[in-house]
Design a protein around this motif. Structure first.
Motif, mmCIF file in Angstrom:
data_model
loop_
_atom_site.group_PDB
_atom_site.id
_atom_site.type_symbol
_atom_site.label_atom_id
_atom_site.label_comp_id
_atom_site.label_asym_id
_atom_site.label_seq_id
_atom_site.Cartn_x
_atom_site.Cartn_y
_atom_site.Cartn_z
ATOM 1 N N ASP A 171 2.741 -4.939 19.168
ATOM 2 C CA ASP A 171 1.609 -4.139 18.675
ATOM 3 C C ASP A 171 0.473 -5.062 18.231
ATOM 4 O O ASP A 171 0.712 -6.190 17.767
ATOM 5 N N PRO A 172 -0.769 -4.598 18.318
ATOM 6 C CA PRO A 172 -1.894 -5.402 17.812
ATOM 7 C C PRO A 172 -1.840 -5.539 16.304
ATOM 8 O O PRO A 172 -1.142 -4.781 15.613
ATOM 9 N N ASP A 173 -2.565 -6.531 15.797
ATOM 10 C CA ASP A 173 -2.651 -6.710 14.352
ATOM 11 C C ASP A 173 -3.135 -5.416 13.697
ATOM 12 O O ASP A 173 -3.885 -4.642 14.301
ATOM 13 N N VAL A 174 -2.690 -5.191 12.472
ATOM 14 C CA VAL A 174 -3.016 -3.934 11.797
ATOM 15 C C VAL A 174 -4.018 -4.171 10.668
ATOM 16 O O VAL A 174 -4.033 -5.230 10.030
ATOM 17 N N PRO A 182 -7.076 -8.720 9.417
ATOM 18 C CA PRO A 182 -5.971 -8.030 10.112
ATOM 19 C C PRO A 182 -4.643 -8.757 9.891
ATOM 20 O O PRO A 182 -4.610 -9.988 9.769
ATOM 21 N N VAL A 183 -3.566 -7.998 9.850
ATOM 22 C CA VAL A 183 -2.234 -8.537 9.545
ATOM 23 C C VAL A 183 -1.359 -8.441 10.794
ATOM 24 O O VAL A 183 -1.174 -7.355 11.346
ATOM 25 N N PRO A 184 -0.790 -9.568 11.264
ATOM 26 C CA PRO A 184 0.116 -9.522 12.416
ATOM 27 C C PRO A 184 1.371 -8.709 12.100
ATOM 28 O O PRO A 184 1.891 -8.768 10.980
ATOM 29 N N VAL A 185 1.873 -7.977 13.076
ATOM 30 C CA VAL A 185 3.052 -7.125 12.861
ATOM 31 C C VAL A 185 4.261 -7.957 12.460
ATOM 32 O O VAL A 185 5.101 -7.513 11.667
ATOM 33 N N ARG A 186 4.371 -9.186 12.964
ATOM 34 C CA ARG A 186 5.541 -10.009 12.656
ATOM 35 C C ARG A 186 5.587 -10.396 11.173
ATOM 36 O O ARG A 186 6.619 -10.888 10.685
ATOM 37 N N ILE A 187 4.493 -10.174 10.445
ATOM 38 C CA ILE A 187 4.436 -10.478 9.016
ATOM 39 C C ILE A 187 4.962 -9.314 8.185
ATOM 40 O O ILE A 187 5.341 -9.469 7.026
#
Length: 479
Positions: A171-174, A182-187
């Motif tokens: 998914d794209p960063d949220v 923006p926050v990466p999903v892996r975080i």
């Protein structure tokens, strides 16, 4: 004459959550002599330390009391292996009948206790909102995490209404409320990508965030100003009260610690030069495999820094033990490491974290970025290197490094379950970086430590916010 008010607090029996709830309760009754607090004590076999913590607390104030709820059977163990979050929500939901019985008894015996002004719930206890609603009581959320995690939970409810499925790493960063970038999903916490109940559990909890009368957060406005302002500008969420840092400033050792070892730790620190020791500690559940421990040892050795390392291993009984004896350590760590380090480093099990961080010899902290640890480190002006392990710690680490500039990046997206290995070179670099005496991070952390103390003083931001909370509790009190 001022009317007496009683709050019921339901903390989850995890050490960090429980300790914060106790400190908040004590602060509340110190702030206003009208208030008393009853804590409903949920027993848990997988974290016995809250039981020890309760027993160790000398309650001299009659306005703070405990009610032990009957034990319940935990959910099947395989659910815990699939998703800890799902397991915990199911476990705490099974206490709901006992919680309702206890509160009903308090209401029906007004002569023995002050009238109830509301129910304060820990994050994992949010499904108990229904108890408060059924009994005509207002409910409040006490969030032991920071405003960044609050932003995620507010976003999750909105996103679920639109998308309705788990997050994917692709998914794209949220864009999270409270984060400027923006926050990466892996975080994000692993639960939001978990297809075995974790995502569903978080969505269920997220629903409750907008249903409470107020959200009490263990942070202070100056630490997370962007987030706090973004919540204030959103007219759709309940009032947010920043009452932190909520800390045990007495700095008592963890109730599972060995007092003899505690004395030796402090004695060793007393012999070290000022700001010369890096402290490595990874929370109540932090532990690593042998390959990672060897990399840590090599990184520490190559860094040339003095160190205090809280090292614990999972025992055959499924509990964290530590530290291993010298012969076991010699088998796990690089050959000759213990002899080469000599007095330059010390390995321990449980460490009195607040007391250690307050010691003049500590110059840096390699941390799992649990929120309590972050607040303790800031309070003492000790810069951190980020090594998040589980829960919302990756999000905390990102916020510290990228949003606030208050930590040195070691890793932001470390995932132990995926077999990630942090190399000795990474550890050496981060330890050197966090121990730099004139770094901008150190300067900013020192300044934030002073600000955190002022926030709790009369007229400070958190003192004022607690005052507003007290006023609103009284206004919301059902008459």
């Amino acid at each position: 004459m001022k009317r007496a008010e009683q709050l019921v607090i339901v903390p989850t029996p995890g050490y960090g959550h429980y300790k914060s709830a106790l400190e908040f309760a004590k602060r509340l009754i110190r702030a206003d002599d009208r208030f008393s607090v009853t804590i409903l004590h949920l027993r848990s076999s997988f974290d016995p330390y809250p039981d020890l913590l309760k027993k160790s607390l000398l309650v001299s104030d009659t306005r703070l009391r405990f009610i032990d709820l009957p034990p319940v059977d935990p959910p099947p163990f395989h659910l815990r292996q699939q998703s800890m979050e799902h397991y915990l929500v199911l476990f705490y939901e099974s206490f709901i009948p006992h919680v309702k019985d206890a509160i009903t008894h308090l209401i029906s015996n007004p002569d023995s206790s002050p009238p109830l002004a509301g129910l304060v719930l820990d994050f994992f206890c949010l499904p108990m909102i229904d108890v408060a609603t059924d009994l005509g009581l207002p409910s409040y959320l006490f969030l032991t995490s920071g405003a960044g995690f609050l932003g995620l939970m507010l976003y999750l409810r909105t996103r679920h209404a639109q998308i309705g499925t788990e997050f994917e790493d692709s998914d794209p960063d949220v864009e999270l409320p409270g984060f400027a970038n923006p926050v990466p999903v892996r975080i994000l916490p692993e639960a939001v990508s978990n297809k075995h109940g974790g995502y569903a559990a978080f969505v269920k909890l997220a629903q409750g965030f907008r249903d409470v009368k107020g959200i009490i957060v263990n942070t202070f406005a100056e630490l997370e100003p962007y987030a706090i302002q973004s919540f204030a500008d959103d007219g759709q969420i309940p009032p947010v009260y920043t009452v932190g840092p909520v800390l045990d400033l007495g700095g008592k050792a963890h109730p599972g610690s060995d007092q003899v070892d505690h004395g030796k730790i402090i004695e060793w620190l007393d012999a070290q030069p000022e700001s010369s020791v890096v402290f490595l500690c990874f929370g109540s559940w932090g532990s690593f495999g042998e390959a990672q421990l060897r990399e840590m040892a090599l990184g520490l050795e190559r860094s040339g820094q003095r160190f205090l390392w809280a090292l614990r291993l999972w025992g055959p009984d499924g509990k964290l033990d530590g530290p291993p004896d010298r012969s076991t350590l010699a088998e796990i760590l690089p050959e000759g490491f213990l002899d080469r380090m000599g007095e330059r480093g010390r390995i321990c099990g449980w460490a009195p974290q607040m007391e250690v961080l307050a010691h003049t010899s500590i110059g840096g902290f390699v941390s799992h970025c649990g929120w309590n640890s972050i607040l303790e480190s800031l309070w003492n002006g000790v810069p951190m290197a980020t090594w998040p392990i589980y829960a919302e710690q990756q999000l905390n680490a990102l916020e510290l490094v990228k949003e606030l500039g208050l930590a040195v990046e070691l890793r932001l997206d470390y995932r132990q379950q995926k077999g990630d290995l942090v190399t000795a070179g990474e550890i050496e670099g981060a330890v050197r970086g966090v121990m730099e005496t004139d770094s901008m991070v150190r300067k900013k952390v020192k300044e934030m430590g002073e600000i955190s103390k002022r926030a709790l003083m009369d007229g400070g931001s958190s003192s004022n916010s607690l005052g507003r909370l007290i006023d609103d509790i009284i206004i919301n009190h059902p008459h």
